[in-house]
Design a protein around this motif. Structure first.
Motif, PDB file in Angstrom:
ATOM      1  N   MET A 158       0.832  -1.170   0.000  1.00 36.08           N
ATOM      2  CA  MET A 158       0.000   0.000   0.000  1.00 36.08           C
ATOM      3  C   MET A 158       0.885   1.245   0.000  1.00 36.08           C
ATOM      4  O   MET A 158       1.851   1.337   0.741  1.00 36.08           O
ATOM      5  N   VAL A 159       0.557   2.195  -0.855  1.00 29.08           N
ATOM      6  CA  VAL A 159       1.321   3.437  -0.948  1.00 29.08           C
ATOM      7  C   VAL A 159       0.634   4.487  -0.085  1.00 29.08           C
ATOM      8  O   VAL A 159      -0.556   4.728  -0.213  1.00 29.08           O
ATOM      9  N   THR A 160       1.390   5.090   0.826  1.00 27.73           N
ATOM     10  CA  THR A 160       0.821   6.101   1.722  1.00 27.73           C
ATOM     11  C   THR A 160       0.941   7.479   1.096  1.00 27.73           C
ATOM     12  O   THR A 160       1.511   7.650   0.026  1.00 27.73           O
ATOM     13  N   THR A 185       4.233   8.546  -2.789  1.00 26.51           N
ATOM     14  CA  THR A 185       3.250   8.613  -3.858  1.00 26.51           C
ATOM     15  C   THR A 185       3.561   7.614  -4.969  1.00 26.51           C
ATOM     16  O   THR A 185       4.694   7.132  -5.092  1.00 26.51           O
ATOM     17  N   ARG A 186       2.562   7.357  -5.770  1.00 28.14           N
ATOM     18  CA  ARG A 186       2.744   6.478  -6.924  1.00 28.14           C
ATOM     19  C   ARG A 186       3.806   7.052  -7.860  1.00 28.14           C
ATOM     20  O   ARG A 186       4.614   6.304  -8.411  1.00 28.14           O
ATOM     21  N   SER A 187       3.823   8.359  -8.020  1.00 23.55           N
ATOM     22  CA  SER A 187       4.821   8.958  -8.908  1.00 23.55           C
ATOM     23  C   SER A 187       6.237   8.796  -8.344  1.00 23.55           C
ATOM     24  O   SER A 187       7.186   8.592  -9.100  1.00 23.55           O
ATOM     25  N   ARG A 188       6.372   8.856  -7.010  1.00 22.74           N
ATOM     26  CA  ARG A 188       7.693   8.629  -6.385  1.00 22.74           C
ATOM     27  C   ARG A 188       8.141   7.183  -6.603  1.00 22.74           C
ATOM     28  O   ARG A 188       9.287   6.923  -6.955  1.00 22.74           O
ATOM     29  N   VAL A 189       7.229   6.243  -6.427  1.00 24.01           N
ATOM     30  CA  VAL A 189       7.564   4.828  -6.644  1.00 24.01           C
ATOM     31  C   VAL A 189       7.923   4.593  -8.110  1.00 24.01           C
ATOM     32  O   VAL A 189       8.896   3.896  -8.420  1.00 24.01           O
ATOM     33  N   ALA A 190       7.163   5.192  -9.017  1.00 23.04           N
ATOM     34  CA  ALA A 190       7.464   5.066 -10.445  1.00 23.04           C
ATOM     35  C   ALA A 190       8.854   5.631 -10.751  1.00 23.04           C
ATOM     36  O   ALA A 190       9.623   5.035 -11.518  1.00 23.04           O
ATOM     37  N   ALA A 191       9.195   6.753 -10.150  1.00 19.19           N
ATOM     38  CA  ALA A 191      10.518   7.348 -10.361  1.00 19.19           C
ATOM     39  C   ALA A 191      11.624   6.422  -9.867  1.00 19.19           C
ATOM     40  O   ALA A 191      12.662   6.279 -10.527  1.00 19.19           O
ATOM     41  N   VAL A 192      11.396   5.775  -8.735  1.00 20.32           N
ATOM     42  CA  VAL A 192      12.394   4.829  -8.216  1.00 20.32           C
ATOM     43  C   VAL A 192      12.565   3.662  -9.180  1.00 20.32           C
ATOM     44  O   VAL A 192      13.694   3.231  -9.455  1.00 20.32           O
ATOM     45  N   LEU A 193      11.475   3.146  -9.714  1.00 18.91           N
ATOM     46  CA  LEU A 193      11.579   2.036 -10.670  1.00 18.91           C
ATOM     47  C   LEU A 193      12.302   2.474 -11.948  1.00 18.91           C
ATOM     48  O   LEU A 193      13.144   1.733 -12.475  1.00 18.91           O
ATOM     49  N   ARG A 194      12.020   3.674 -12.434  1.00 20.58           N
ATOM     50  CA  ARG A 194      12.733   4.186 -13.616  1.00 20.58           C
ATOM     51  C   ARG A 194      14.212   4.391 -13.301  1.00 20.58           C
ATOM     52  O   ARG A 194      15.081   4.046 -14.112  1.00 20.58           O
ATOM     53  N   ASP A 195      14.507   4.950 -12.119  1.00 15.68           N
ATOM     54  CA  ASP A 195      15.902   5.148 -11.716  1.00 15.68           C
ATOM     55  C   ASP A 195      16.623   3.808 -11.567  1.00 15.68           C
ATOM     56  O   ASP A 195      17.803   3.696 -11.893  1.00 15.68           O
ATOM     57  N   GLU A 214      12.689   3.521   3.263  1.00 19.71           N
ATOM     58  CA  GLU A 214      12.333   2.109   3.396  1.00 19.71           C
ATOM     59  C   GLU A 214      10.931   1.860   2.845  1.00 19.71           C
ATOM     60  O   GLU A 214      10.693   0.890   2.121  1.00 19.71           O
ATOM     61  N   GLU A 215      10.011   2.737   3.156  1.00 21.92           N
ATOM     62  CA  GLU A 215       8.643   2.595   2.672  1.00 21.92           C
ATOM     63  C   GLU A 215       8.602   2.687   1.137  1.00 21.92           C
ATOM     64  O   GLU A 215       7.877   1.943   0.477  1.00 21.92           O
ATOM     65  N   THR A 216       9.414   3.567   0.582  1.00 24.38           N
ATOM     66  CA  THR A 216       9.482   3.704  -0.871  1.00 24.38           C
ATOM     67  C   THR A 216      10.034   2.434  -1.506  1.00 24.38           C
ATOM     68  O   THR A 216       9.517   1.954  -2.515  1.00 24.38           O
ATOM     69  N   THR A 217      11.077   1.877  -0.903  1.00 25.40           N
ATOM     70  CA  THR A 217      11.649   0.625  -1.393  1.00 25.40           C
ATOM     71  C   THR A 217      10.607  -0.488  -1.372  1.00 25.40           C
ATOM     72  O   THR A 217      10.445  -1.222  -2.346  1.00 25.40           O
ATOM     73  N   LEU A 218       9.902  -0.616  -0.261  1.00 27.54           N
ATOM     74  CA  LEU A 218       8.883  -1.660  -0.147  1.00 27.54           C
ATOM     75  C   LEU A 218       7.758  -1.462  -1.156  1.00 27.54           C
ATOM     76  O   LEU A 218       7.262  -2.428  -1.751  1.00 27.54           O
ATOM     77  N   ALA A 219       7.371  -0.218  -1.376  1.00 29.03           N
ATOM     78  CA  ALA A 219       6.318   0.070  -2.353  1.00 29.03           C
ATOM     79  C   ALA A 219       6.790  -0.249  -3.769  1.00 29.03           C
ATOM     80  O   ALA A 219       6.014  -0.745  -4.595  1.00 29.03           O
ATOM     81  N   ARG A 279      10.726  -0.559 -16.302  1.00 27.73           N
ATOM     82  CA  ARG A 279      10.094   0.606 -16.930  1.00 27.73           C
ATOM     83  C   ARG A 279       8.597   0.401 -17.130  1.00 27.73           C
ATOM     84  O   ARG A 279       7.814   1.332 -16.953  1.00 27.73           O
ATOM     85  N   ALA A 280       8.195  -0.809 -17.477  1.00 31.40           N
ATOM     86  CA  ALA A 280       6.768  -1.085 -17.655  1.00 31.40           C
ATOM     87  C   ALA A 280       6.031  -0.994 -16.316  1.00 31.40           C
ATOM     88  O   ALA A 280       4.915  -0.470 -16.244  1.00 31.40           O
ATOM     89  N   ALA A 281       6.648  -1.495 -15.253  1.00 34.03           N
ATOM     90  CA  ALA A 281       6.030  -1.392 -13.924  1.00 34.03           C
ATOM     91  C   ALA A 281       5.881   0.076 -13.516  1.00 34.03           C
ATOM     92  O   ALA A 281       4.853   0.478 -12.959  1.00 34.03           O
ATOM     93  N   ALA A 282       6.901   0.882 -13.823  1.00 37.31           N
ATOM     94  CA  ALA A 282       6.829   2.315 -13.522  1.00 37.31           C
ATOM     95  C   ALA A 282       5.709   2.974 -14.319  1.00 37.31           C
ATOM     96  O   ALA A 282       4.915   3.755 -13.769  1.00 37.31           O
ATOM     97  N   ALA A 283       5.611   2.664 -15.588  1.00 29.33           N
ATOM     98  CA  ALA A 283       4.574   3.255 -16.444  1.00 29.33           C
ATOM     99  C   ALA A 283       3.181   2.864 -15.948  1.00 29.33           C
ATOM    100  O   ALA A 283       2.254   3.672 -16.002  1.00 29.33           O
ATOM    101  N   GLY A 284       3.040   1.644 -15.446  1.00 30.96           N
ATOM    102  CA  GLY A 284       1.751   1.199 -14.939  1.00 30.96           C
ATOM    103  C   GLY A 284       1.288   1.966 -13.720  1.00 30.96           C
ATOM    104  O   GLY A 284       0.084   2.012 -13.422  1.00 30.96           O
TER     105      GLY A 284
END
Length: 100
Positions: free
Chosen positions: A1-3, A7-17, A54-59, A92-97
């Motif tokens: 769960m993302v708190t 945010t979803r955009s922060r998690v997407a940025a981490v996946l892209r990075d 840590e929360e961002t990593t888990l998300a 990248r696909a997970a981030a885009a989703g």
């Protein structure tokens, strides 16, 4: 769960990075794994990182597992014949989703 703080955009940025890190450094499931790259992309140091990192990593892990249809990442990335291009594309696909 993302708190609200992660945010979803922060998690997407981490996946892209993470994808960018693995492209630049070279992906290896044992020496430079997806897990380690996600931690670095989120600025998380196990045992020393901030709760937000840590929360961002888990998300990010959760988003990736969801994208892989609930398959665990480590066995997926260690599948014989898996390529760096496949790993980067999935990240990248997970981030885009997350932002679509």
């Amino acid at each position: 769960m993302v708190t609200l703080s992660v945010t979803r955009s922060r998690v997407a940025a981490v996946l892209r990075d993470t994808a960018g890190l693995l492209e630049a450094e070279g992906w290896d499931p044992e020496r430079n794994s997806v897990m380690g790259a996600i931690d670095r992309a989120a600025s998380y140091v196990p045992g020393k990182g901030s709760p937000d990192a840590e929360e961002t990593t888990l998300a990010a892990w959760d988003a990736l597992v969801t994208h892989l249809d609930e398959r665990l990442v480590v066995p997926w990335e260690r599948t014989p014949g898996r390529t760096q291009e496949q790993v980067v594309a999935v990240l990248r696909a997970a981030a885009a989703g997350l932002v679509s």
